[in-house]
Design an enzyme around this catalytic site. Structure first.
Site, PDB file in Angstrom:
ATOM      1  N   GLU A  44       0.831  -1.205   0.000  1.00  0.00           N
ATOM      2  CA  GLU A  44       0.000   0.000   0.000  1.00  0.00           C
ATOM      3  C   GLU A  44       0.869   1.261   0.000  1.00  0.00           C
ATOM      4  O   GLU A  44       1.820   1.372   0.766  1.00  0.00           O
ATOM      5  CB  GLU A  44      -0.898  -0.016   1.242  1.00  0.00           C
ATOM      6  CG  GLU A  44      -1.833   1.169   1.361  1.00  0.00           C
ATOM      7  CD  GLU A  44      -2.598   1.185   2.675  1.00  0.00           C
ATOM      8  OE1 GLU A  44      -3.644   1.844   2.736  1.00  0.00           O
ATOM      9  OE2 GLU A  44      -2.134   0.545   3.647  1.00  0.00           O
ATOM     10  N   LYS A 117     -10.099   1.778  -1.688  1.00  0.00           N
ATOM     11  CA  LYS A 117     -10.218   1.292  -0.309  1.00  0.00           C
ATOM     12  C   LYS A 117     -11.571   1.687   0.292  1.00  0.00           C
ATOM     13  O   LYS A 117     -11.964   2.853   0.250  1.00  0.00           O
ATOM     14  CB  LYS A 117      -9.067   1.866   0.513  1.00  0.00           C
ATOM     15  CG  LYS A 117      -8.924   1.321   1.923  1.00  0.00           C
ATOM     16  CD  LYS A 117      -7.645   1.859   2.527  1.00  0.00           C
ATOM     17  CE  LYS A 117      -7.380   1.346   3.926  1.00  0.00           C
ATOM     18  NZ  LYS A 117      -6.077   1.832   4.443  1.00  0.00           N
ATOM     19  N   CYS A 160      -5.433  -2.971   3.059  1.00  0.00           N
ATOM     20  CA  CYS A 160      -5.066  -2.728   4.459  1.00  0.00           C
ATOM     21  C   CYS A 160      -6.234  -2.848   5.438  1.00  0.00           C
ATOM     22  O   CYS A 160      -6.619  -3.951   5.780  1.00  0.00           O
ATOM     23  CB  CYS A 160      -4.355  -1.383   4.587  1.00  0.00           C
ATOM     24  SG  CYS A 160      -3.367  -1.261   6.112  1.00  0.00           S
TER      25      CYS A 160
END
Length: 300
Positions: A44, A117, A160
């Site tokens: 990331e 995300k 993440c």
């Protein structure tokens, strides 16, 4: 019939200097491609330091459109090396609208998909809500929890903080993902004691392996390494713990990196997911008629 896929992960430090960080990323990708990797994933926000440790409007200048210089460089690299490459961008979608976006480049086809995300944290040292809007859940445009089709398979790409949510992994599996991939930036506060550090890292590894078990899918995770200071001088900085890994569809660890810069190369038997789901048919036995309350914030 077995179908084998060679996967590479780049675990690296990163710096505020994009050229330096991207050079590190590119060196790792080239090394893995030379060793036969067909799919390579970067961590990331690999193109810069982890800038979300504090809030500063000038840092929005780091963002780029999907077809900006970083995206163009990654697409050219994937084409040159004839691989599928998963990169990460601080995306400038529009003035004042930014995302934390993972992007997939498929050989000479260029960009074939991206994932913005969906779960955005807001914790000391991880002030991501200041910088990133969550991704859209828009079926007509194939956003949200939608896998990305590539020449090596259908990728269930998450980022993440998404890794803590079983719902995200399950929705990717229900849409036909063949792999779960998590580019990541996670680490310790330097003042945490060793016991707390061990608990955090073990929980992080365990939850992602459990997504593989619950869905009968391999799990691919790339994290960053090194101490990154809080550039504002307020916080202690973050010690990124590395620990990138590949797990099979029963959660078995196939490769596990340490705490320094490292490249992982693993050959997966992509047919095992089907075999595992035949003996552990979780999708068959789900009580979809009884799960309506999962869409509520809490059952009071």
């Amino acid at each position: 019939m077995s179908r084998h896929l060679k996967i590479g992960l780049v675990q690296q430090p990163a710096w505020p200097d994009k050229s330096r960080s991207l050079a590190e990323s590119e060196a790792g990708v080239r090394e893995l491609a030379a060793a036969g990797a067909e799919l390579v994933m970067l961590q990331e926000l690999h193109a810069t330091h982890y800038f979300c440790q504090y809030e500063d409007t000038t840092l929005f200048d780091l963002a780029e459109p999907l077809d900006g210089p970083t995206g163009t460089r990654l697409a050219a690299l994937a084409a040159e090396l004839d691989i599928v490459l998963v990169g990460s961008l601080f995306e400038r979608r529009a003035p004042g609208l930014y995302h934390n976006t993972a992007v997939v480049y498929d050989r000479s086809r260029g960009q074939v998909g991206y994932y913005r995300k969906m779960h955005i944290p807001d914790d000391p040292g991880f002030y991501e809500k200041f910088y990133f809007a969550p991704g859209d859940q828009d079926d007509s445009r194939k956003q949200g929890f939608q896998p990305i089709d590539t020449s090596v398979g259908r990728l269930g790409l998450l980022v993440c903080w998404d890794q803590w949510y079983p719902e995200a992994a399950r929705l990717m599996a229900l849409a036909g993902a063949e792999l779960l991939l998590y580019p990541t930036a996670i680490g310790w506060c330097p003042s945490d004691d060793n016991g707390e550090k061990a608990r955090q890292k073990e929980a992080w590894t365990l939850i992602q392996r459990s997504h593989g078990v619950a869905n009968g899918l391999p799990v691919i995770v790339a994290n960053r390494v090194g101490h990154e200071p809080d550039q504002s001088g307020v916080g202690e900085g973050i010690d990124f713990w590395g620990g990138s890994f590949v797990a099979g569809p029963q959660g078995e660890l196939l490769a596990h990196a340490g705490t320094e810069a490292e490249r992982l190369l693993v050959t997966l038997d992509m047919s095992r997911g089907e075999d595992v789901r035949r003996i552990w048919p979780y999708l068959r036995d789900r009580r979809i008629d009884a799960y309506g309350d999962l869409t509520r914030r809490y059952r009071d």
